[in-house]
Scaffold this active site. Structure first.
Site, PDB file in Angstrom:
ATOM      1  CG  HIS A   1       1.139   4.714   2.690  1.00  0.00           C
ATOM      2  ND1 HIS A   1       1.910   4.334   3.764  1.00  0.00           N
ATOM      3  CD2 HIS A   1       1.839   5.679   2.035  1.00  0.00           C
ATOM      4  CE1 HIS A   1       3.037   5.016   3.761  1.00  0.00           C
ATOM      5  NE2 HIS A   1       3.008   5.849   2.724  1.00  0.00           N
TER       6      HIS A   1
ATOM      7  CB  ALA B   1      -4.614   8.021  -0.283  1.00  0.00           C
ATOM      8  CG  ASP B   2      -3.499   1.877  -2.962  1.00  0.00           C
ATOM      9  OD1 ASP B   2      -4.192   2.080  -3.979  1.00  0.00           O
ATOM     10  OD2 ASP B   2      -3.239   0.737  -2.536  1.00  0.00           O
ATOM     11  CB  THR B   3      -7.753   2.006   0.741  1.00  0.00           C
ATOM     12  OG1 THR B   3      -7.717   3.380   1.129  1.00  0.00           O
ATOM     13  CG2 THR B   3      -8.435   1.196   1.837  1.00  0.00           C
TER      14      THR B   3
ATOM     15  CB  VAL C   1      -0.998  -0.049   1.186  1.00  0.00           C
ATOM     16  CG1 VAL C   1      -0.347   0.257   2.509  1.00  0.00           C
ATOM     17  CG2 VAL C   1      -2.195   0.852   0.943  1.00  0.00           C
TER      18      VAL C   1
END
Length: 206
Positions: free
Chosen positions: A122, A85-87, A57
């Site tokens: 993140h 962002a990344d989930t 992430v």
């Protein structure tokens, strides 16, 4: 004295992240990355062999931010902080991405049913040569789901653009027995942590 930036670029297609930034009054412009180019997507979300969820992430987020910054330079846009962002959803160490079809969505719901999983988001703010970043983790407990509930949910459009195949802000809220962490982080952008990162980058929010 150098003025503080008042607007950022958001390197994300997620309508939920846009909604959350508006909630805290952050002005932004979209700086979107392309999924379809002659060489494939500009940022690959394929999990690398033996890659831990936390590393995955973070890597994807930083690649999004870096490519967005290059795009800002190439297009000679005004220089501003970039938020990416990344989930990802993790169950027993296994990363659950976005389901490609109904069969995958059903399988994910069956796996999540009656168990507690983790949602990792993140967030990175890239401003000049500085990177401000953090990973937020939440634990989400699903109730036991019947096959009928799973198939009814997977017949909606909701699971198919979301990591883990569900959205906490939608009908899947009916499945969630308990959360420990950040509701907005599970949606895709933990607002407390994001606010702190933007402040570190010099953005005045309140």
């Amino acid at each position: 004295m150098k003025p503080l930036p008042h607007k950022i670029y958001l390197a994300s297609k997620s309508p939920r992240r846009r909604e959350l930034l508006r909630q805290i009054g952050v002005e932004f412009e979209l700086l979107l990355l392309r999924d379809h180019t002659p060489r494939g997507p500009e940022v690959s979300e394929i999990v690398q062999p033996n890659e831990r969820a936390e590393d995955y992430v973070a890597r994807v987020t930083l690649e999004k931010a870096a490519f967005a910054q290059k795009t800002m330079w190439w297009r000679k846009l005004p220089l501003r902080p970039i938020l990416a962002a990344d989930t990802t959803v993790v169950l027993d160490g296994r990363i659950l991405g976005k389901p490609a079809n109904t069969a995958e969505a059903v399988a994910m719901m069956q796996a999540l049913s009656g168990h507690t999983h983790q949602v990792l988001t993140h967030v990175a703010v890239l401003h000049g040569e500085q990177i401000y970043q953090t990973t937020q983790r939440s634990d989400v407990a699903f109730t036991k789901l019947s096959d009928e509930m799973i198939r009814a949910y997977c017949a909606t459009a909701e699971p198919y653009d979301k990591a883990g195949g569900y959205g906490i802000q939608g009908q899947a809220a009916l499945f969630i027995q308990d959360i420990a962490g950040s509701y907005s982080g599970i949606m895709g952008l933990p607002l407390f942590e994001t606010g702190k990162l933007l402040e570190q980058a010099g953005l005045r929010i309140l």
